[in-house]
Motif scaffolding. Structure first.
Motif, PDB file in Angstrom:
ATOM      1  N   LEU A 258      65.076 -47.046 -40.415  1.00  0.00           N
ATOM      2  CA  LEU A 258      65.597 -46.567 -41.698  1.00  0.00           C
ATOM      3  C   LEU A 258      64.675 -45.520 -42.302  1.00  0.00           C
ATOM      4  O   LEU A 258      65.127 -44.538 -42.900  1.00  0.00           O
ATOM      5  CB  LEU A 258      65.781 -47.741 -42.661  1.00  0.00           C
ATOM      6  CG  LEU A 258      66.894 -48.736 -42.301  1.00  0.00           C
ATOM      7  CD1 LEU A 258      66.883 -49.913 -43.270  1.00  0.00           C
ATOM      8  CD2 LEU A 258      68.257 -48.048 -42.307  1.00  0.00           C
ATOM      9  N   SER A 259      63.361 -45.753 -42.151  1.00  0.00           N
ATOM     10  CA  SER A 259      62.397 -44.779 -42.657  1.00  0.00           C
ATOM     11  C   SER A 259      62.552 -43.449 -41.924  1.00  0.00           C
ATOM     12  O   SER A 259      62.523 -42.370 -42.546  1.00  0.00           O
ATOM     13  CB  SER A 259      60.978 -45.322 -42.488  1.00  0.00           C
ATOM     14  OG  SER A 259      60.021 -44.358 -42.856  1.00  0.00           O
ATOM     15  N   ALA A 260      62.739 -43.534 -40.598  1.00  0.00           N
ATOM     16  CA  ALA A 260      62.905 -42.311 -39.807  1.00  0.00           C
ATOM     17  C   ALA A 260      64.196 -41.590 -40.167  1.00  0.00           C
ATOM     18  O   ALA A 260      64.227 -40.356 -40.275  1.00  0.00           O
ATOM     19  CB  ALA A 260      62.892 -42.660 -38.316  1.00  0.00           C
ATOM     20  N   VAL A 284      59.238 -36.474 -36.429  1.00  0.00           N
ATOM     21  CA  VAL A 284      59.424 -37.530 -37.428  1.00  0.00           C
ATOM     22  C   VAL A 284      59.831 -38.841 -36.768  1.00  0.00           C
ATOM     23  O   VAL A 284      59.345 -39.919 -37.140  1.00  0.00           O
ATOM     24  CB  VAL A 284      60.478 -37.093 -38.476  1.00  0.00           C
ATOM     25  CG1 VAL A 284      60.968 -38.300 -39.274  1.00  0.00           C
ATOM     26  CG2 VAL A 284      59.892 -36.053 -39.409  1.00  0.00           C
ATOM     27  N   LEU A 285      60.714 -38.782 -35.790  1.00  0.00           N
ATOM     28  CA  LEU A 285      61.170 -40.004 -35.120  1.00  0.00           C
ATOM     29  C   LEU A 285      60.025 -40.712 -34.392  1.00  0.00           C
ATOM     30  O   LEU A 285      59.957 -41.943 -34.375  1.00  0.00           O
ATOM     31  CB  LEU A 285      62.288 -39.666 -34.133  1.00  0.00           C
ATOM     32  CG  LEU A 285      63.631 -39.285 -34.770  1.00  0.00           C
ATOM     33  CD1 LEU A 285      64.598 -38.768 -33.718  1.00  0.00           C
ATOM     34  CD2 LEU A 285      64.235 -40.481 -35.500  1.00  0.00           C
ATOM     35  N   VAL A 286      59.136 -39.961 -33.810  1.00  0.00           N
ATOM     36  CA  VAL A 286      57.988 -40.569 -33.117  1.00  0.00           C
ATOM     37  C   VAL A 286      56.986 -41.131 -34.116  1.00  0.00           C
ATOM     38  O   VAL A 286      56.430 -42.213 -33.918  1.00  0.00           O
ATOM     39  CB  VAL A 286      57.320 -39.534 -32.196  1.00  0.00           C
ATOM     40  CG1 VAL A 286      55.991 -40.064 -31.665  1.00  0.00           C
ATOM     41  CG2 VAL A 286      58.237 -39.194 -31.035  1.00  0.00           C
ATOM     42  N   GLU A 287      56.762 -40.403 -35.212  1.00  0.00           N
ATOM     43  CA  GLU A 287      55.771 -40.842 -36.191  1.00  0.00           C
ATOM     44  C   GLU A 287      56.272 -41.992 -37.061  1.00  0.00           C
ATOM     45  O   GLU A 287      55.497 -42.891 -37.410  1.00  0.00           O
ATOM     46  CB  GLU A 287      55.383 -39.655 -37.089  1.00  0.00           C
ATOM     47  CG  GLU A 287      54.597 -38.586 -36.357  1.00  0.00           C
ATOM     48  CD  GLU A 287      54.284 -37.402 -37.260  1.00  0.00           C
ATOM     49  OE1 GLU A 287      54.805 -37.381 -38.398  1.00  0.00           O
ATOM     50  OE2 GLU A 287      53.524 -36.514 -36.828  1.00  0.00           O
ATOM     51  N   GLY A 289      59.380 -43.842 -36.471  1.00  0.00           N
ATOM     52  CA  GLY A 289      60.190 -44.845 -35.785  1.00  0.00           C
ATOM     53  C   GLY A 289      59.436 -45.534 -34.659  1.00  0.00           C
ATOM     54  O   GLY A 289      58.325 -45.144 -34.305  1.00  0.00           O
ATOM     55  N   PRO A 290      60.042 -46.563 -34.056  1.00  0.00           N
ATOM     56  CA  PRO A 290      59.375 -47.322 -32.983  1.00  0.00           C
ATOM     57  C   PRO A 290      59.586 -46.680 -31.614  1.00  0.00           C
ATOM     58  O   PRO A 290      60.016 -47.322 -30.660  1.00  0.00           O
ATOM     59  CB  PRO A 290      60.078 -48.682 -33.068  1.00  0.00           C
ATOM     60  CG  PRO A 290      61.463 -48.348 -33.528  1.00  0.00           C
ATOM     61  CD  PRO A 290      61.339 -47.160 -34.441  1.00  0.00           C
ATOM     62  N   TYR A 291      59.290 -45.373 -31.505  1.00  0.00           N
ATOM     63  CA  TYR A 291      59.587 -44.646 -30.275  1.00  0.00           C
ATOM     64  C   TYR A 291      58.329 -43.971 -29.748  1.00  0.00           C
ATOM     65  O   TYR A 291      57.518 -43.438 -30.504  1.00  0.00           O
ATOM     66  CB  TYR A 291      60.681 -43.601 -30.506  1.00  0.00           C
ATOM     67  CG  TYR A 291      61.875 -44.162 -31.253  1.00  0.00           C
ATOM     68  CD1 TYR A 291      62.680 -45.133 -30.670  1.00  0.00           C
ATOM     69  CD2 TYR A 291      62.171 -43.733 -32.544  1.00  0.00           C
ATOM     70  CE1 TYR A 291      63.760 -45.667 -31.354  1.00  0.00           C
ATOM     71  CE2 TYR A 291      63.248 -44.261 -33.242  1.00  0.00           C
ATOM     72  CZ  TYR A 291      64.038 -45.231 -32.645  1.00  0.00           C
ATOM     73  OH  TYR A 291      65.092 -45.764 -33.335  1.00  0.00           O
ATOM     74  N   GLN A 292      58.202 -43.942 -28.411  1.00  0.00           N
ATOM     75  CA  GLN A 292      57.059 -43.296 -27.772  1.00  0.00           C
ATOM     76  C   GLN A 292      57.350 -41.812 -27.475  1.00  0.00           C
ATOM     77  O   GLN A 292      56.438 -40.997 -27.393  1.00  0.00           O
ATOM     78  CB  GLN A 292      56.704 -44.006 -26.463  1.00  0.00           C
ATOM     79  CG  GLN A 292      55.930 -45.304 -26.659  1.00  0.00           C
ATOM     80  CD  GLN A 292      56.795 -46.401 -27.264  1.00  0.00           C
ATOM     81  OE1 GLN A 292      57.874 -46.704 -26.759  1.00  0.00           O
ATOM     82  NE2 GLN A 292      56.340 -46.977 -28.360  1.00  0.00           N
ATOM     83  N   LEU A 293      58.634 -41.496 -27.282  1.00  0.00           N
ATOM     84  CA  LEU A 293      59.014 -40.130 -26.955  1.00  0.00           C
ATOM     85  C   LEU A 293      60.389 -39.837 -27.541  1.00  0.00           C
ATOM     86  O   LEU A 293      61.285 -40.687 -27.516  1.00  0.00           O
ATOM     87  CB  LEU A 293      59.044 -39.929 -25.432  1.00  0.00           C
ATOM     88  CG  LEU A 293      59.635 -38.615 -24.912  1.00  0.00           C
ATOM     89  CD1 LEU A 293      58.750 -37.434 -25.337  1.00  0.00           C
ATOM     90  CD2 LEU A 293      59.797 -38.642 -23.392  1.00  0.00           C
ATOM     91  N   ALA A 294      60.534 -38.643 -28.093  1.00  0.00           N
ATOM     92  CA  ALA A 294      61.840 -38.161 -28.559  1.00  0.00           C
ATOM     93  C   ALA A 294      61.999 -36.723 -28.065  1.00  0.00           C
ATOM     94  O   ALA A 294      61.073 -35.912 -28.177  1.00  0.00           O
ATOM     95  CB  ALA A 294      61.919 -38.219 -30.083  1.00  0.00           C
ATOM     96  N   TRP A 295      63.168 -36.427 -27.482  1.00  0.00           N
ATOM     97  CA  TRP A 295      63.403 -35.040 -27.064  1.00  0.00           C
ATOM     98  C   TRP A 295      64.858 -34.657 -27.270  1.00  0.00           C
ATOM     99  O   TRP A 295      65.755 -35.503 -27.275  1.00  0.00           O
ATOM    100  CB  TRP A 295      62.949 -34.788 -25.626  1.00  0.00           C
ATOM    101  CG  TRP A 295      63.745 -35.459 -24.534  1.00  0.00           C
ATOM    102  CD1 TRP A 295      63.625 -36.730 -24.104  1.00  0.00           C
ATOM    103  CD2 TRP A 295      64.758 -34.845 -23.721  1.00  0.00           C
ATOM    104  NE1 TRP A 295      64.486 -36.986 -23.064  1.00  0.00           N
ATOM    105  CE2 TRP A 295      65.201 -35.831 -22.799  1.00  0.00           C
ATOM    106  CE3 TRP A 295      65.339 -33.575 -23.654  1.00  0.00           C
ATOM    107  CZ2 TRP A 295      66.191 -35.592 -21.846  1.00  0.00           C
ATOM    108  CZ3 TRP A 295      66.330 -33.325 -22.702  1.00  0.00           C
ATOM    109  CH2 TRP A 295      66.738 -34.327 -21.812  1.00  0.00           C
TER     110      TRP A 295
END
Length: 396
Positions: A258-260, A284-287, A289-295
């Protein structure tokens, strides 16, 4: 003669001290005359004063027996004493009104002069209480849904309840003698050695991971309390908190997502450059959210139906440039989450990439610790022009 009297006096003193320590008393009865003699321990046991009792002691003794137990010692028809050869337990009511549980043994001694019966009475109230407490503890332990482990100071299981057997899958005989380190999941360090491992002086609580006999790992909360006996030990209550941990993790994930999403919405409102917007959203999604990689990848206008990476963020952000991804239905590289999302126009989630038959990049994911992947189509009207793809170490 003087030495004999001194020896007798010493023996009497030792007997009195022994009776006081053992909380017991002794008596002697002449079978023919009915005359009874009590030791000092008998008076102390009954809470009576030697100087205030009548010479005939037997009625005073029978009067002190609990009414509900009197039938154990006196025949109700003949009123004759019932003397059990193997001893008996009954209750006595002391002069102060307190009730004590006692055990009595007696035997006859024949001599040329007279026939005697001698007996010993011992206060076993505390023993009875401890036995009852142990029985109650055993009953409570077997009805507890928590695994209860009695653990030595060296961390070895001394005993366990049935819930522990059910929780871990070991039989009781397999459990006893097992070291607690054998219950920990691989790679889990002991952050609180006092918690269920060795003797603890106060209650300690730890949340960690344990492993069952079949190899499955589960979350546990351990509450260990020190106990004293012949040797120091601890009692550990182990509770399976897997569901609670999953719920907590789900709440954390939802909060981060939700924050992301909120941060992405802010970017959409303020951004005027689409290329920069894609970079910022991935970051933003990496910082947040609970994600290691976004592309982010866009559909290329070529025969292979290539998905061209245009933005990425996170660890291994260069990874998308090292693989070929397509959205072609008939190309194996188009059967993954990215190609599926673009082709169908709907989000595609692979929750367990290691075992998904359509995921070709298992070695890459395993090397980087990625467990699940979600790809979201970027839509222009009813047509997808690209996809935003997220990698997570969590299966959900």
């Amino acid at each position: 003669h003087t030495t004999s009297i001194a020896d007798d006096t010493e023996r009497i003193g030792i007997l009195a001290a022994t009776e006081r320590i053992a909380r017991q008393g002794s008596w002697k009865s002449d079978v023919a005359t009915g005359k009874v003699l009590w030791s000092d321990g008998m008076y102390r046991l009954l809470g009576m004063d030697r100087d205030t009792l009548p010479a005939e002691l037997a009625p005073s003794f029978y009067a002190a027996i609990h009414p509900d137990d009197l039938h154990l010692l006196i025949d109700e028809e003949t009123l004759e004493p019932l003397l059990q050869p193997n001893g008996m337990r009954f209750r006595l009511i002391r002069k102060d009104g307190s009730v004590r549980q006692v055990y009595m043994e007696s035997q006859e001694q024949d001599s040329e002069l007279r026939r005697l019966r001698v007996g010993l009475i011992r206060d076993v109230t505390d023993e009875e209480f401890n036995e009852e407490r142990l029985v109650r503890a055993a009953i409570l332990g077997d009805h507890s849904r928590d695994a209860l482990l009695s653990v030595s100071a060296e961390g070895v299981v001394l005993d366990c309840n049935s819930a522990a057997v059910d929780m871990y899958g070991y039989s009781k005989s397999e459990f006893i003698g097992k070291h607690l380190s054998e219950l920990r999941a691989p790679g889990v360090a002991v952050t609180l050695p006092a918690c269920g491992l060795g003797h603890v002086s106060a209650t300690a609580i730890l949340e960690t991971e344990h492993m069952r006999k079949d190899g499955t790992v589960f979350h546990v909360e351990i509450s260990a309390t020190g106990a004293s006996g012949d040797r120091p030990y601890s009692v550990s209550a182990v509770r399976d908190v897997t569901d609670r941990v999953r719920e907590r993790q789900a709440i954390i994930r939802t909060t981060r997502v939700l924050s992301a999403v909120g941060a992405c919405n802010d970017l959409l409102l303020r951004s005027t450059d689409s290329a920069q917007l894609r970079e910022n959203i991935c970051q933003v999604l990496v910082e947040s959210g609970p994600y290691q990689l976004a592309w982010c990848g866009l559909v290329a206008d070529d025969e292979k139906k290539t998905v061209q990476p245009v933005a990425s963020a996170g660890k291994d952000s260069d990874y998308p440039d090292t693989i070929f991804v397509s959205w072609d239905l008939y190309n194996p590289n188009g059967a993954g989450p990215v190609g599926t999302a673009i082709r169908t126009g709907r989000p595609s989630v692979f929750r367990d990439v290691a075992h998904h038959p359509c995921f070709l990049w298992r070695e890459h994911a395993d090397l980087r610790g990625w467990v699940s992947i979600a790809s979201i189509p970027l839509m222009r009207g009813a047509v997808a022009f690209g996809a935003l793809t997220l990698y997570s170490s969590d299966p959900n």
